[in-house]
Structure formats: C-alpha cells, structure tokens
Design a protein around this motif. Sequence first.
Motif, PDB file in Angstrom:
ATOM      1  N   LYS A   5       0.852  -1.187   0.000  1.00 49.64           N
ATOM      2  CA  LYS A   5       0.000   0.000   0.000  1.00 49.64           C
ATOM      3  C   LYS A   5       0.887   1.236   0.000  1.00 49.64           C
ATOM      4  N   GLY A 196      -7.726   8.276   5.965  1.00 49.74           N
ATOM      5  CA  GLY A 196      -6.567   7.411   6.217  1.00 49.74           C
ATOM      6  C   GLY A 196      -6.864   5.938   5.996  1.00 49.74           C
ATOM      7  N   ASP A 199      -4.895   2.268   4.418  1.00 48.64           N
ATOM      8  CA  ASP A 199      -4.116   1.267   5.164  1.00 48.64           C
ATOM      9  C   ASP A 199      -5.002   0.068   5.489  1.00 48.64           C
TER      10      ASP A 199
END
Length: 445
Positions: A5, A196, A199
């Motif tokens: 990632k 975010g 992840d």
Amino acid sequence: MLVYKFGGTSVGSVVNMNHVKEIINTEGKRIVVLSAMSGTTNALVDISSLIEANKAQEAKEHIKQLNATYKKTVYDLIQDKDLHDVVVQYVNSIFSDLLEAVDQSYSESLHNTILANGELLSTFMFSRLLEQEGLKVALLPALEFMRIDRANEPDNFYIKQNLERLMQEANEADIYITQGFICLDADGAITNLQRGGSDYTATIIGAAIEAEEVQIWTDIDGFHNNDPRYVNDTQALSHLSYDEAAELAYFGAKILHPQTVMPMRALDIPLRLKNTMDPDAHGTLITNKIHGEGIKAIAAKDNITAIKIKSVRMLLAHGFLKKVFEIFEKYETSIDMITTSEIAVSLTIDNITHLKAIVEELEKFAKVDIDDYMSIICLVGNHIIYHPDTPELFQVLQDVNVRMIAYGGSDNNISLLVNTSDKLETLQKLQRYVFEDGTVSVLKN
Ligand code: ASP
Ligand code: MG
C-alpha cells in the motif's frame, strides 16, 4: 502473495510514482493499493463543503484548479500517445462529473461520491504508467469487491469472493492495482473507510487472500518512539507486536489508520511499515513476536472530551456503572479511558456528536462536568505495567499536570489525560525522561 500500500505522498508526484514503480518491480503476483495523490482528498472535502454551503461558483473554481494540477501530472507522467489519450479522457470524465455534482443537491451520498475520485484518479494514472513500462497490470475496481456491512465492519465473505473472481478474470496480470479507502456500504452506495482508510483496505485485502505479508509504504521510516511532529530526535522502532502497534495507532500515531492491525493479527500475517523515500531503511515489522519490554513508544491523541459523572444519590451504588455505560451504548459513543472513585467516574470520548443527549440522560441521576480540549498521551510497550522501572515514571509525572491516569487496563498501555495546551511539554518531558536521560530506564528493542 504480497500486498503493498502506498500513501498520498508516495503517489503525490511524478517522481515519487516512479519510485513506487521501482519498489513494486519484483517477482511474482502482487496487489498494490493506492491512496489519492497527497492533497487531493482534502481538496475534494473542500469542494464538497462548498457545495453544501451553496457556494457553486467557488466550488467550480476549486474543481478547475484541481483539474489543472492533474493535467500537468498526466502530461509529465505518460508519454505514450495512445495511453496519454486514454488517461486524459478518464481524467476529463472525472472532472466533468465533479462539475456536474456542483448543481446537484447536497447529500452524504454526494459527499462520499466526490471523495471517491481521488483514489480513482491515482490508480487509473498509475496503472497506465505501469502499462507504458510494459508491465502486466490489471486495475481491480475496489467498488466491485470492497464492501462494509451494517455494523461498518468489512463484509469479509463478500470481499473474498469478489476479489478472487476479479483476480481470476485478470489472471494474466502480475500486478493488480486497486483503490484504497473507498468501498460500498451494505446498500451498495459509495462510502469509505474513513480518512486514512487506505491502510485498512490493504490489510482487509491481505486477510482475504491470506497474503504472505502486507507492506504499508509512507513517507517516514516506520513507527517512531514519539511524535516526530512535536519532539526532536525520535527514533524508528524496528519491531512491534500487533497489540503494541494497535494501541499506538489508536492513540494517535498518525502513521497508521487505527483499525489496520486487526485483520493481520487475526491471521498472524506480518505487517511491515516502509519509507518510499528511503526504501533501504528497515522500517517497522509488526508481528506476534515480542521484542523487549518496558516503555517503547509514546503517542498522543487530541480532541478528547472528559466527562466526570458524580453519583448524586449514594456512594457507587451497584448498577450505577451499568446505567452510565448503557447511555453511551445507546448513542454509539465509545469510551477511551475510564477511572473510578467511590463516588464518581471519569471517562473520555473522542466523538462528541451525541454529547448533549448523553449529558441530558446522565443528569437524570448524576452530576456531570465536562472538560474539552484534552489529549490522551499513551505510553506503549509490551507488558509495560509489569516492568520494574515503570513506577519511576510516576515520579517524573510529578512535573506534569495530569487529569486522569489509566494503568492496568491493558498490559501494554498506560494512558494519561492532559490539557491539550500541556501536550507538547508533556511529550517533550517524557521523551527526555524516558528515552534520553534514562531517568526512567527502558529496555531497548
Ligand atoms: N485518501 C484518503 C485520505 O486522505 C485515504 C488515505 O489516504 O488513506 O484520507
Ligand atoms: Mg495514511
């Protein structure tokens, strides 16, 4: 199979995208999850807010500005004439959809649809870059396999089935590119895994395919022992256990989305944090192995509200805590820290959406005081609470204005609640005492 990632900075410029290309140019099949280019999701949030505020003209200006930066990136990134045309056409279609969104009436669904464009753009562009280099690449649309259920948990069965099907359909590819962050909700509408969240996408995928390892590449060399934004001379941690990493991520270490570790821990899949700008640095390896004891890292989480609830009727009557917790449960508000005394309980929350209603209900049987602008400072380390040097910590804390302490809730965590205005000083003092002067000794890992 490996899952990689790359975060916003890693795909944030043509130069960095080319770094990423080198990093993933390995053997065998792999999956690559990408964030939006850095700044894009924030720009899309701004555009959405302008639409919500009925500022159509300003929204259009913002869209045009963003479009101009993408035009330049595509020009610099893709030289092959045919591929260049394909990418230009795609980018144009995204920006014309955005312009159309300005004239629609605002809704949460419109907001989520606008936000999804950042990852759609970055993955489309990057996959064509790889194609230009002659790599065997397939773009797997996250919106065709990534889904959450009504409890906002990943729908693992659906994800596995659909991801495997899509990979099978593109069997000739070596590199599968997909979007982080975005997904469908239980009704099939576009949503996301929260800011975010790329992840988390990577580890959900890692679990679905039972990956050999998941690697999260960012612009820093792994978890640090303190927050590098506030403290000088912090150091990267080479190893953490899943539990330590989960506590650090939850309590403010910005490097990782808080839920990321869980899918890896469940299947014991190694999670490695690496730095795109310095690929040779070790980074942080997160496994079930325990390295060292004592205080390993410090993190801070802001925007915390403390609620002190005093029983008006009698000393901690049995059933009192049950009544308190039921109210928080009813309003789906999770509690981070909690301490009790004989007549009062103090707790903290980070989501104040329902604070008013919660307080109203609590006041039916208790006196309630609220303190906001608080921060939780979290000290993490395996078996930290058993370490013989940990009591020394309490001596050094005499210097710090602590409002609450949670010790013993988890073996790996001591949490302190301080005013946010004291956070910087507290983090710096702890850095000095714990990691530098050796006032509190720690075992190095
Ligand atoms: N692009 C999204 C964000 O900025 C998701 C991510 O980068 O992980 O929050
Ligand atoms: Mg991130």
